[in-house]
Design an enzyme around this catalytic site. Structure first.
Site, PDB file in Angstrom:
ATOM      1  CG  ASP A   1      40.215  14.183  29.274  1.00  0.00           C
ATOM      2  OD1 ASP A   1      41.170  15.225  29.546  1.00  0.00           O
ATOM      3  OD2 ASP A   1      40.426  13.138  28.740  1.00  0.00           O
TER       4      ASP A   1
ATOM      5  CG  HIS B   1      49.729  24.790  23.990  1.00  0.00           C
ATOM      6  ND1 HIS B   1      49.353  25.432  24.888  1.00  0.00           N
ATOM      7  CD2 HIS B   1      48.926  24.250  23.024  1.00  0.00           C
ATOM      8  CE1 HIS B   1      47.661  25.172  24.681  1.00  0.00           C
ATOM      9  NE2 HIS B   1      47.505  24.437  23.714  1.00  0.00           N
TER      10      HIS B   1
ATOM     11  CD  GLU C   1      44.530  24.247  25.072  1.00  0.00           C
ATOM     12  OE1 GLU C   1      44.635  24.587  24.137  1.00  0.00           O
ATOM     13  OE2 GLU C   1      45.173  23.161  25.240  1.00  0.00           O
TER      14      GLU C   1
ATOM     15  CD  GLU D   1      48.755  21.629  19.267  1.00  0.00           C
ATOM     16  OE1 GLU D   1      49.121  21.960  20.594  1.00  0.00           O
ATOM     17  OE2 GLU D   1      47.407  21.629  19.136  1.00  0.00           O
TER      18      GLU D   1
END
Ligand code: BES
Ligand code: ZN
Length: 635
Positions: free
Chosen positions: A407, A331, A350, A328
């Site tokens: 998603d 990112h 990602e 995280e």
């Protein structure tokens, strides 16, 4: 792309000729069609981004736990993208009740505006059309969210650690911001934001922004995000939260009873920030804080800028699961600083992040640990690719998710195939050159939204241009646009990794007793590598021996537990049944729920059991997790 469809052109005209003194105009959904897919600028947003872009958003919201709603105002400051921009703003919404719309020129007062909602699409929600009188650059929407808003989860006090206060959190990625903020909900649009949030007494609000202050008498919290971010990174949480500093510019928020455990698990956060900064340049967001959520949080983590949201399931007590924090944090460069322009380019977020995550783990914990974590990722990727033979097009890095839920792109392909591609490039040109290349990528595209073609051009120009000899050595097009996993995918190896995999094979073949396994139970990652290397259908007598030696059924490490429980379902190994039910009814992380429910659903009795467990656990699960599980259980 041309947006001038006859359907779209007809929609604003319905209102444009109504008397201007009418405060608002609500045309029923059936009367206004939506923008046909091929005419949209972006597949997952109705916004006419080629005409107008949001530059700043002001939120003024009241949190009502009784009604389970946010109510208030979103004021958008917009900018024309071309001189002849049509006098119409299209915003994304989902299940929002629009109470009113007002429009203003930058200097002027707000005056009632004309608006109407279009037809609702199951995936995209409902477009909100706002007429823009000449000169209008600010639009204020008065609205209310619905209790079932897809981007919010409202928890009862009993679903929190403290048990006394309710809790609210958002999860906007990929296209759920529109369920709590009317906005141009596309990662191609970046805006700054400011927010005022009124909460009930005793509760604290946090957002993906700088906290400016708290007015105690009004019980209002103020925030501002001075950097431009896409809508999917707007986040809020409200609950009984306390804060503990981890370092100069980092800290953790959690419920009081979780705070201590959280802070000790996350002690390496500062070291991780320092490690990425050495590689890819300064952290540009001011503070880096973490919020440990209640166990309903459907993901492992979410990179909300300045405030990573994390599941409590990573609190293992031995820092063995902190790769998630590295992820995280990474990112903050790959994703938040340089953002995928559409969800078809999700791998740019990602894949890069998994690669960075592995580099952080290597820098902070050494190459042995990063090799093991990378090997786990590659194992999972190979299994995923093997399971996708009927949908090979979904194994491409650059996807085409038009008409589908974005998603659907959240698979190992974007994450692990993306990272493997970057490792391949690193292997090709050497670490030094590749590090410089990535740093330039982040620096030169900072605060921009970019697509795959931009990366391909940059790769050609900056990495391959002076290396013609090497250029042909990697088939970039096959990696990005081809299906499956190219054969040159590198998987780091280590002596220990190989020992563990050999041990798993011997154990599974009955050639090595559990008591003879050279496995240190305090090394969670080693145990994990070992368990994942076992065949999915390992015999229950073997599992019993492992359980006896390593007390797996009662492990406090959720990653190990999830892997173990999956083995126990397939064996089957009945002594783990109770632990399985407890696990499924006390946390809602989709990554753990999905394989367990899927394994249960493989037999008729298992399916029945799964449905009974789900009926009990459902109130705990987030809508995103519910959707996945209901699909698996045929509900
Ligand atoms: N940004 C993702 C979570 C996400 C992706 C939410 C797409 C909604 C749509 C986050 O950074 C992430 O990848 N989380 C992973 C953890 C990670 C260590 C692989 C997760 O939650 O499992
Ligand atoms: Zn991620």
């Amino acid at each position: 792309m041309n947006l001038r469809s006859p359907l779209r052109a007809a929609a604003p005209a319905l209102c444009a000729f109504l008397p201007a003194f009418l405060p608002s105009c609500r045309v029923g959904p059936e009367e206004v069609d939506t923008v046909p897919t091929p005419l949209r600028v972006e597949p997952h947003s109705y916004a006419n981004l080629d005409k107008w872009k949001t530059r700043h958003l002001e939120l003024d919201l009241a949190v009502d736990f009784g009604q389970r709603e946010l109510e208030g105002f979103a004021t958008l400051t917009i900018e024309a993208q071309r001189a002849d921009a049509e006098p119409l703003l299209v915003l994304d919404t989902r299940a929002l009740e629009i109470l009113d719309v007002a429009c203003a020129t930058p200097a002027g007062e707000f005056a009632p505006g004309l608006f109407r909602l279009g037809r609702t699409d199951a995936i995209l929600g409902t477009p909100l059309y706002v007429d823009l009188p000449r000169g209008v650059l600010r639009v204020r929407v008065h609205y209310r969210t619905s209790p079932g808003a897809s981007g919010l989860q409202w928890l009862e006090p009993s679903q929190t650690a403290g048990g006394a206060q309710p809790f609210l959190f958002s999860q906007s990625q990929a296209i759920h911001a529109r369920s709590w903020i009317p906005c141009q909900d596309s990662p191609a649009v970046r805006a700054t934001y400011a927010a005022e949030v009124a909460t009930p007494l005793g509760l604290r609000a946090v957002m993906s922004a700088e906290q400016l202050g708290f007015d105690e008498t009004k019980q209002r919290w103020t925030f501002r995000m001075p950097q431009e971010i896409p809508s999917y990174l707007i986040a809020i949480a409200v609950g009984e939260l306390e804060f503990r500093a981890l370092g100069e510019r980092s800290g953790v928020y959690a419920e009081p009873s979780v705070l201590e455990r959280a802070a000790s698990e996350l002690v390496d956060t500062e070291a991780m920030i320092a490690a990425v900064e050495r590689l890819y340049g300064p952290y540009r967001w001011g503070r880096y804080d973490l919020l440990v959520l209640p166990p309903s949080f459907p993901f492992g983590g979410m990179e909300n800028p300045r405030l990573t949201f994390a599941t409590p399931t990573i609190l293992a007590g031995d820092k063995s699961l902190v790769a998630l924090i590295a992820h995280e944090l990474a990112h903050s460069w790959s994703g938040n600083l340089v953002t995928n322009a559409s969800w078809n380019d999700f791998w740019l977020n990602e894949g890069f992040t998994v690669y960075l995550e592995q580099r952080i783990i290597e820098a902070v914990y050494g190459p042995e640990r990063s090799a093991m974590e990378t090997a786990l990722g590659m194992r999972s990727l190979r299994e995923t690719v093997a399971s996708m033979t009927s949908t090979p097009e979904d194994t491409r890095l650059q996807l085409s998710l038009d008409g589908r839920d974005p998603d659907d792109g959240m698979t190992d392909i974007a994450y692990e195939k993306g990272a493997a591609f970057l490792r391949r490039l690193e292997e090709l040109v050497g670490r030094q050159d590749f590090d410089r290349f990535l740093r330039e990528w982040f620096d030169e595209h900072a605060f921009q939204s970019v697509n795959t073609a931009t990366f391909e051009a940059f790769l050609d120009e900056r990495l391959f241009r002076h290396r013609r000899a090497r250029n042909g050595a990697v088939d970039v097009a096959a990696w990005i646009h081809g299906t499956g996993l190219p054969e040159d995918a590198p998987t780091p190896r280590s002596a220990r990794l190989e020992e563990l995999e050999r041990a798993a094979a011997s154990f599974a073949a009955g050639k090595l007793a559990a008591s003879d396994l050279a496995l240190d139970p305090s090394q969670a990652l080693e145990l994990l590598v070992f368990l994942r290397a076992l065949p999915p259908r390992t015999d229950s007598t073997l599992l019993a021996a492992l359980d006896q030696r390593f007390s797996l059924t009662s492990t406090g490490n959720n990653e190990i537990l999830a892997t173990w429980l999956e083995l126990s379902i397939r064996a089957p190994y009945p002594p783990a049944a109770e632990a399985l039910e407890r696990f499924l009814t006390t946390q809602g992380r989709r990554k753990y729920l999905k394989p367990l429910y899927a394994a249960l659903a493989e037999t008729p009795e298992g399916l029945e059991r799964a449905r009974a467990i789900y009926a009990q656990a459902k109130p705990l699960y987030h809508g995103i997790a519910r959707g996945t599980i209901e699909g698996l259980l045929g509900l």
